[in-house]
Enzyme design. Structure first.
Site, PDB file in Angstrom:
ATOM      1  N   ASP A   7       7.070  27.846   2.207  1.00 52.69           N
ATOM      2  CA  ASP A   7       7.885  27.172   1.190  1.00 52.69           C
ATOM      3  C   ASP A   7       7.174  27.337  -0.152  1.00 52.69           C
ATOM      4  OD1 ASP A   7       9.946  25.491   0.098  1.00 52.69           O
ATOM      5  OD2 ASP A   7       8.514  23.846   0.064  1.00 52.69           O
ATOM      6  N   SER A   8       7.842  26.898  -1.226  1.00 52.26           N
ATOM      7  CA  SER A   8       7.218  26.948  -2.549  1.00 52.26           C
ATOM      8  C   SER A   8       6.137  25.884  -2.695  1.00 52.26           C
ATOM      9  CB  SER A   8       8.293  26.721  -3.619  1.00 52.26           C
ATOM     10  OG  SER A   8       8.821  25.421  -3.479  1.00 52.26           O
ATOM     11  N   TYR A  39      10.523  27.359  -7.245  1.00 48.76           N
ATOM     12  CA  TYR A  39      11.236  28.615  -6.993  1.00 48.76           C
ATOM     13  C   TYR A  39      12.671  28.545  -7.522  1.00 48.76           C
ATOM     14  CZ  TYR A  39       7.880  30.801  -3.696  1.00 48.76           C
ATOM     15  OH  TYR A  39       6.801  31.415  -3.119  1.00 48.76           O
ATOM     16  N   GLY A  40      13.237  27.352  -7.460  1.00 47.21           N
ATOM     17  CA  GLY A  40      14.666  27.189  -7.767  1.00 47.21           C
ATOM     18  C   GLY A  40      15.053  27.516  -9.187  1.00 47.21           C
ATOM     19  N   CYS A  70      12.571  26.858   3.229  1.00 41.16           N
ATOM     20  CA  CYS A  70      12.903  26.719   1.814  1.00 41.16           C
ATOM     21  C   CYS A  70      14.367  27.117   1.644  1.00 41.16           C
ATOM     22  CB  CYS A  70      12.001  27.657   1.010  1.00 41.16           C
ATOM     23  SG  CYS A  70      12.451  27.796  -0.732  1.00 41.16           S
ATOM     24  N   GLU A 138       7.024  17.014  -6.471  1.00 38.97           N
ATOM     25  CA  GLU A 138       5.698  17.659  -6.439  1.00 38.97           C
ATOM     26  C   GLU A 138       4.686  16.896  -7.299  1.00 38.97           C
ATOM     27  OE1 GLU A 138       4.263  20.345  -4.926  1.00 38.97           O
ATOM     28  OE2 GLU A 138       6.018  20.963  -3.758  1.00 38.97           O
ATOM     29  N   CYS A 166      17.709  21.441  -0.040  1.00 38.55           N
ATOM     30  CA  CYS A 166      16.347  21.845  -0.404  1.00 38.55           C
ATOM     31  C   CYS A 166      15.415  21.036   0.491  1.00 38.55           C
ATOM     32  CB  CYS A 166      16.116  21.530  -1.880  1.00 38.55           C
ATOM     33  SG  CYS A 166      14.394  21.550  -2.390  1.00 38.55           S
ATOM     34  N   THR A 167      14.392  21.689   1.016  1.00 35.12           N
ATOM     35  CA  THR A 167      13.524  21.001   1.985  1.00 35.12           C
ATOM     36  C   THR A 167      12.615  19.944   1.347  1.00 35.12           C
ATOM     37  OG1 THR A 167      12.004  22.871   1.793  1.00 35.12           O
ATOM     38  CG2 THR A 167      13.522  22.850   3.678  1.00 35.12           C
ATOM     39  N   HIS A 168      12.551  19.928   0.031  1.00 35.52           N
ATOM     40  CA  HIS A 168      11.816  18.839  -0.625  1.00 35.52           C
ATOM     41  C   HIS A 168      12.573  17.509  -0.521  1.00 35.52           C
ATOM     42  CE1 HIS A 168       9.337  21.951  -2.522  1.00 35.52           C
ATOM     43  NE2 HIS A 168       8.580  20.991  -3.069  1.00 35.52           N
TER      44      HIS A 168
END
Ligand code: DGL
Length: 236
Positions: A7-8, A39-40, A70, A138, A166-168
Site C-alpha cells: 500500500d502507499s 498515491y491518490g 490499495c 497518515e 480506500c484501505t485507509h
C-alpha cells in the site's frame, strides 16, 4: 504460503490485520510506500511505477502471492506486472453487492477518475473523491476530520450502502458511521474470502509411513502436488 502486501502507507494494514485474524497460517510481508504517499493525488504512471518496484522486491523475497491492499493501485490493476499471482482488492466485489439499489463510494481522486468500481457493480453509483482523508489519517491529526466527512458524505443520504474504496478508510470507520447509518462495506472482507479458499492447499498435514526410502518424499510431493510436506516414520 508467503504473501506480499503493499500500500502507499498504513492503509493496507487494515487488510493485513483482517488476514492475520482470519488466515493466520500464512507468512506475510508488508510494504508501505510512505515516502511517496498519497498515491491518490498522483498520476497513474507515477503510482504504477512505484508499485511495480515494490512487486519486484516481493518477487526477490519469493512470495507466492502479491495482495494489492490499495484501492488506488487496484483501480489500475492492469498496469501492474508480476510473475507471481496478483490479487487486487476491487475485483473481488463482483456480483457480491447486487442487492443494493444505490451505492455511494468514497475513494481517492485517482481511483474515482479511473472508475474501476463500475466494472464490478450493477447498482446506481454515487462516486465521491476524498483527497483530504488519507493525509488526515497518515498525519494522525484528526482535527479537520468531521468537517471533511460532513462535506464528502452529504450526498450519500439516498444510498443503501457506502463502500470504503480506500484501505485507509476503515481506520476512521467509527467516525464515518456518524454520517452514514446504513451498510458500510470494507474491501478487505472480500480478499479474506479469497485467501481463505487457498488455505486448503496450505493447511497442516501429517503423513506417516512405516518405511521411508529416498524416493518416498519425492513421490508424495508429486502425487499431492505440494512442496510443504513433512513425512514421519511410524511403525505400528
Ligand atoms: N490506501 C490507499 C488506497 O486504498 C491510499 C492511497 C493514497 O495514498 O492516496 O487507495
Amino acid at each position: 504460503m508467503k504473501i506480499g502486501i503493499l500500500d502507499s502507507g498504513i492503509g493496507g494494514l487494515t487488510v493485513l490485520s483482517s488476514l492475520l485474524k482470519k488466515c493466520p497460517e500464512h507468512e506475510y510481508i508488508y510494504y508501505g510506500d510512505t515516502l511517496h504517499l498519497p498515491y491518490g493525488e498522483k498520476t497513474r504512471e507515477e503510482v504504477v511505477g512505484y508499485a511495480n518496484e515494490i512487486i519486484k522486491f516481493f518477487e526477490s523475497m519469493d512470495v507466492d502471492i502479491v495482495v494489492i491492499a490499495c484501492g488506488t493501485l487496484s483501480s489500475n490493476r492492469e498496469y501492474l506486472k508480476s510473475n507471481k499471482e496478483i490479487i487486487d482488492i476491487i475485483s473481488p466485489i463482483k456480483g457480491k453487492l447486487d442487492k443494493y439499489n444505490k451505492i455511494s463510494i468514497i475513494a481517492t481522486p485517482l481511483s474515482i477518475k479511473t472508475n474501476a468500481f463500475k466494472k464490478y457493480l450493477n447498482s446506481e453509483l454515487n462516486l465521491i473523491a476524498c483527497p483530504k482523508l488519507v493525509p488526515i489519517i497518515e498525519s494522525n491529526d484528526y482535527s479537520n476530520l468531521d468537517n471533511a466527512l460532513e462535506e464528502y458524505l452529504s450526498s450519500t443520504k439516498d444510498s443503501d450502502a457506502l463502500i470504503l474504496g480506500c484501505t485507509h478508510y476503515p481506520i476512521i470507520k467509527e467516525n464515518i458511521k456518524k454520517y452514514f447509518k446504513k451498510d458500510i462495506i470494507c474491501l478487505d472482507d472480500f480478499i479474506v474470502d479469497i485467501i481463505k479458499k487457498k488455505k486448503t492447499c496450505d493447511g497442516t498435514l501429517k503423513l506417516y509411513f512405516s518405511k521411508i526410502d529416498s524416493n518416498l518424499e519425492k513421490n508424495v510431493k508429486r502425487i499431492l502436488g505440494r512442496k510443504d510436506i513433512l513425512i514421519e516414520r511410524k511403525c505400528l
